[in-house]
Design a protein around this motif. Structure first.
Motif, PDB file in Angstrom:
ATOM      1  N   LEU A 295       0.830  -1.209   0.000  1.00  0.00           N
ATOM      2  CA  LEU A 295       0.000   0.000   0.000  1.00  0.00           C
ATOM      3  C   LEU A 295       0.862   1.256   0.000  1.00  0.00           C
ATOM      4  O   LEU A 295       0.556   2.235  -0.697  1.00  0.00           O
ATOM      5  CB  LEU A 295      -0.921   0.001   1.234  1.00  0.00           C
ATOM      6  N   ALA A 296       1.941   1.221   0.765  1.00  0.00           N
ATOM      7  CA  ALA A 296       2.849   2.382   0.769  1.00  0.00           C
ATOM      8  C   ALA A 296       3.489   2.578  -0.595  1.00  0.00           C
ATOM      9  O   ALA A 296       3.641   3.714  -1.081  1.00  0.00           O
ATOM     10  CB  ALA A 296       3.918   2.193   1.851  1.00  0.00           C
ATOM     11  N   ALA A 297       3.864   1.456  -1.248  1.00  0.00           N
ATOM     12  CA  ALA A 297       4.457   1.561  -2.581  1.00  0.00           C
ATOM     13  C   ALA A 297       3.459   2.117  -3.591  1.00  0.00           C
ATOM     14  O   ALA A 297       3.800   2.962  -4.438  1.00  0.00           O
ATOM     15  CB  ALA A 297       4.964   0.192  -3.028  1.00  0.00           C
ATOM     16  N   ILE A 298       2.203   1.654  -3.502  1.00  0.00           N
ATOM     17  CA  ILE A 298       1.166   2.148  -4.411  1.00  0.00           C
ATOM     18  C   ILE A 298       0.941   3.640  -4.183  1.00  0.00           C
ATOM     19  O   ILE A 298       0.856   4.438  -5.127  1.00  0.00           O
ATOM     20  CB  ILE A 298      -0.136   1.346  -4.216  1.00  0.00           C
ATOM     21  N   SER A 299       0.853   4.034  -2.927  1.00  0.00           N
ATOM     22  CA  SER A 299       0.620   5.448  -2.614  1.00  0.00           C
ATOM     23  C   SER A 299       1.776   6.316  -3.104  1.00  0.00           C
ATOM     24  O   SER A 299       1.552   7.401  -3.679  1.00  0.00           O
ATOM     25  CB  SER A 299       0.422   5.604  -1.098  1.00  0.00           C
ATOM     26  N   TYR A 300       3.000   5.855  -2.913  1.00  0.00           N
ATOM     27  CA  TYR A 300       4.161   6.634  -3.358  1.00  0.00           C
ATOM     28  C   TYR A 300       4.189   6.752  -4.881  1.00  0.00           C
ATOM     29  O   TYR A 300       4.482   7.814  -5.447  1.00  0.00           O
ATOM     30  CB  TYR A 300       5.441   5.983  -2.840  1.00  0.00           C
ATOM     31  N   SER A 301       3.859   5.650  -5.570  1.00  0.00           N
ATOM     32  CA  SER A 301       3.842   5.672  -7.030  1.00  0.00           C
ATOM     33  C   SER A 301       2.778   6.613  -7.558  1.00  0.00           C
ATOM     34  O   SER A 301       2.992   7.341  -8.540  1.00  0.00           O
ATOM     35  CB  SER A 301       3.620   4.262  -7.564  1.00  0.00           C
ATOM     36  N   VAL A 302       1.616   6.625  -6.922  1.00  0.00           N
ATOM     37  CA  VAL A 302       0.546   7.523  -7.349  1.00  0.00           C
ATOM     38  C   VAL A 302       0.965   8.975  -7.170  1.00  0.00           C
ATOM     39  O   VAL A 302       0.701   9.835  -8.018  1.00  0.00           O
ATOM     40  CB  VAL A 302      -0.741   7.205  -6.572  1.00  0.00           C
ATOM     41  N   GLN A 303       1.613   9.261  -6.066  1.00  0.00           N
ATOM     42  CA  GLN A 303       2.078  10.628  -5.843  1.00  0.00           C
ATOM     43  C   GLN A 303       3.075  11.059  -6.925  1.00  0.00           C
ATOM     44  O   GLN A 303       3.031  12.196  -7.412  1.00  0.00           O
ATOM     45  CB  GLN A 303       2.717  10.735  -4.462  1.00  0.00           C
ATOM     46  N   LEU A 304       3.967  10.158  -7.313  1.00  0.00           N
ATOM     47  CA  LEU A 304       4.924  10.495  -8.375  1.00  0.00           C
ATOM     48  C   LEU A 304       4.216  10.721  -9.702  1.00  0.00           C
ATOM     49  O   LEU A 304       4.555  11.637 -10.462  1.00  0.00           O
ATOM     50  CB  LEU A 304       5.966   9.382  -8.500  1.00  0.00           C
ATOM     51  N   LEU A 305       3.220   9.869 -10.006  1.00  0.00           N
ATOM     52  CA  LEU A 305       2.489  10.038 -11.258  1.00  0.00           C
ATOM     53  C   LEU A 305       1.697  11.345 -11.268  1.00  0.00           C
ATOM     54  O   LEU A 305       1.567  11.991 -12.311  1.00  0.00           O
ATOM     55  CB  LEU A 305       1.554   8.841 -11.477  1.00  0.00           C
ATOM     56  N   GLU A 306       1.129  11.716 -10.128  1.00  0.00           N
ATOM     57  CA  GLU A 306       0.348  12.950 -10.081  1.00  0.00           C
ATOM     58  C   GLU A 306       1.228  14.186 -10.297  1.00  0.00           C
ATOM     59  O   GLU A 306       0.717  15.241 -10.720  1.00  0.00           O
ATOM     60  CB  GLU A 306      -0.377  13.055  -8.728  1.00  0.00           C
ATOM     61  N   GLU A 307       2.513  14.075 -10.013  1.00  0.00           N
ATOM     62  CA  GLU A 307       3.411  15.203 -10.241  1.00  0.00           C
ATOM     63  C   GLU A 307       3.803  15.352 -11.713  1.00  0.00           C
ATOM     64  O   GLU A 307       4.377  16.370 -12.099  1.00  0.00           O
ATOM     65  CB  GLU A 307       4.678  15.027  -9.388  1.00  0.00           C
ATOM     66  N   SER A 308       3.497  14.352 -12.512  1.00  0.00           N
ATOM     67  CA  SER A 308       3.837  14.412 -13.934  1.00  0.00           C
ATOM     68  C   SER A 308       2.866  15.350 -14.669  1.00  0.00           C
ATOM     69  O   SER A 308       1.662  15.365 -14.371  1.00  0.00           O
ATOM     70  CB  SER A 308       3.799  13.007 -14.538  1.00  0.00           C
ATOM     71  N   HIS A 309       3.386  16.077 -15.657  1.00  0.00           N
ATOM     72  CA  HIS A 309       2.542  16.997 -16.441  1.00  0.00           C
ATOM     73  C   HIS A 309       1.991  16.343 -17.690  1.00  0.00           C
ATOM     74  O   HIS A 309       1.226  16.981 -18.431  1.00  0.00           O
ATOM     75  CB  HIS A 309       3.351  18.246 -16.822  1.00  0.00           C
ATOM     76  N   ASP A 310       2.365  15.095 -17.954  1.00  0.00           N
ATOM     77  CA  ASP A 310       1.910  14.416 -19.165  1.00  0.00           C
ATOM     78  C   ASP A 310       0.668  13.568 -18.928  1.00  0.00           C
ATOM     79  O   ASP A 310       0.260  12.808 -19.821  1.00  0.00           O
ATOM     80  CB  ASP A 310       3.036  13.520 -19.693  1.00  0.00           C
ATOM     81  N   ILE A 311       0.083  13.633 -17.711  1.00  0.00           N
ATOM     82  CA  ILE A 311      -1.103  12.842 -17.401  1.00  0.00           C
ATOM     83  C   ILE A 311      -2.343  13.571 -17.870  1.00  0.00           C
ATOM     84  O   ILE A 311      -2.520  14.772 -17.608  1.00  0.00           O
ATOM     85  CB  ILE A 311      -1.186  12.576 -15.886  1.00  0.00           C
TER      86      ILE A 311
END
Length: 513
Positions: A295-311
């Motif tokens: 769960l921590a890994a999923i949460s951290y990955s989501v946070q990194l993806l949300e910082e991307s401008h290509d989403i």
């Protein structure tokens, strides 16, 4: 014997009494006193009777010694038995008092005869020896009497304690939740405790023959008596009674009486459930670490993806759903751990109407319901309660999910309503209603049992955990069948401490939990 000596045929062979008239009066009076004591003395206490009896014996005996000197030695010897018996039956001080009276009487009678100058063949040694004998026998019997009374009192105390223990044992056996029957060699039921009577029901009403009352149980008992093997398969005594597993044992070695224990299978299953839940609590504690790592890994990955401008915006919404559900899953793990550890809830002031509406919005965002309908109704605009919002969110998730899954007519969309209102007792409550086929009574009675499920994919823990979470928040969760079809799961809260408006951060909290 005194009457026999004075009025009997041996009177011609004895010397003439010193005082014939006194001897006749003493013999008659002594006989009358003995008869009265025999008739009326038995109605009184034994010690009183002994004291009165020995006093009469001494009075008439010493006067008889004076009136009949020829029989004085025999009368003195017979008084020794009376004195010993009195010292045995009476308390020590009374026994010694009787001895002193007897010694004083003997010495006084002898002195009276000497001073009166009446002829007497006895010497002073005789009354002195009898006095010593009286003291010796009274001392011995007094010691024996004291020990006898102590043993009697001890036996009475032990008897009372034993009777009390017997009553306690009978009460324990009667109140045992396991049915107990005592069956003799003729297959007759001699005793049955309350649990056995409840299990037997009509089968045990006035029927003492086991073969007539319970033929199957009688057959199993006969098989056990013949080869020692016991059939441990559950036995259905009556259609409306739970299944039992009979066990047999002899009351005593070599006895033909048998104790039959009727173990209720429902009690055994509840014990197994308790053990399973305890094991689940220990297992969940060890599993929490393994669940929280991904769960921590999923949460951290989501946070990194949300910082991307290509989403893209649509994908960003999906990432938000993943983050919310990950947070919710972590909360569920914490709630299960808190339930296993019996940790108390953390109640807050929650405005139910607003909270429920935000819950429905979050649920629809994370769980597409397609053609199904999920709506909120409220009897009042604001209803305040004191509850742990995270645990309430988890309870509503379980109830709504179950309603969407099972509360539908086959082939038709589900229609779920979450109703918030105040009942007639002014208690806040939330109802999750569906218009499905309803739940049969036999299943409704077991809905909140752990590990009970009618689905091949369910675990049977959802409703159980939901009810436990409600209890942790001083609330009640019950199933209420609807007259027109469908079902209703009702959460009834305790009265709020104060009817406050929701705090400013309540709306944000309802969205993010």
């Amino acid at each position: 014997m005194l009457v026999f000596v004075v009025f009997g045929p041996v009177v011609d062979y004895l010397s003439v009494p010193r005082h014939p008239g006194l001897a006749a009066v003493l013999a008659s009076g002594y006989l009358l006193a003995a008869l009265l004591l025999f008739v009326f003395g038995r109605r009184g206490e034994l010690r009183t009777q002994a004291l009165v009896g020995v006093s009469i014996d001494l009075l008439f005996g010493i006067l008889a010694i004076h009136a009949l000197p020829v029989a004085g030695t025999g009368i003195s010897l017979m008084l020794m038995f009376n004195i010993g018996a009195a010292a045995l039956l009476l308390r020590t001080r009374y026994g010694l008092g009787i001895v002193l009276i007897a010694v004083a009487g003997l010495v006084g009678e002898f002195s009276w005869s000497v001073m009166a100058g009446e002829p007497d063949t006895r010497s002073l040694v005789e009354p002195v020896m009898f006095a010593i004998g009286y003291l010796a026998i009274a001392t011995l019997t007094s010691v024996l009497g004291r020990e006898m009374r102590e043993s009697y009192n001890l036996a009475e105390r032990r008897g009372a304690e034993t009777a009390h223990l017997v009553e306690v044992n009978e009460l324990i056996i009667r109140r045992l939740r396991t049915g107990v029957l005592l069956v003799d060699g003729d297959n007759h039921v001699r005793l049955a405790n309350e649990a056995a009577t409840l299990l037997l029901g009509d089968a045990g009403d006035g029927r003492r023959d086991l073969a007539i009352a319970l033929p199957e149980l009688s057959r199993r008992l006969a098989q056990w008596r013949s080869d020692g093997r016991s059939d441990e398969n559950p036995l259905q005594i009556a259609p409306d009674q739970p299944e039992v597993v009979p066990r047999f044992t002899r009351l005593l070695a070599g006895s033909d009486q048998t104790l039959v224990f009727l173990d209720d299978t429902s009690l055994a299953s509840r014990k197994a459930e308790s053990l399973t839940l305890a094991t689940l609590g220990r297992f969940s504690a060890s599993l929490a670490h393994e669940i929280r790592n991904p769960l921590a890994a999923i949460s951290y990955s989501v946070q990194l993806l949300e910082e991307s401008h290509d989403i893209r915006p649509a994908d960003r919404r999906l990432l938000e759903i993943i983050r919310q559900q990950g947070t919710r899953m972590n909360g569920i793990v914490e709630n299960v751990l808190g339930l296993a550890r019996r940790e108390p809830a953390k109640p807050e002031h929650v405005e139910l109407v607003s909270f429920t509406r935000h819950f429905i919005d979050d649920y629809q965002a994370g769980h597409p319901i397609e053609l199904d309908s999920l709506r909120v109704t409220a009897g009042q605009p604001n209803i305040a309660v004191l509850v742990d919002p995270r645990q309430l969110h988890q309870v509503l998730t379980v109830l709504v999910h179950n309603a969407l899954l099972y509360g539908r007519i086959p082939g038709e969309p589900a229609r779920i309503t979450v109703n918030v209102q105040i009942d007639k007792q002014l208690m806040p409550m939330v109802e999750v209603l569906d218009r499905g086929p309803g739940i049969p009574d036999r299943i409704a009675q077991q809905l909140f049992r752990p590990f009970f499920t009618t689905s091949s994919h369910g675990t049977g823990l959802g409703l159980y955990i939901a009810r436990e979470l409600c209890r942790a928040n001083q609330a009640m969760l019950d199933f209420v069948p609807l007259p027109g079809g469908g079902g209703c799961f009702r959460i009834r809260f305790s009265a709020p401490t104060q009817p406050t408006k929701p705090p400013p951060t309540q709306e944000r909290r309802g969205r993010t939990v």
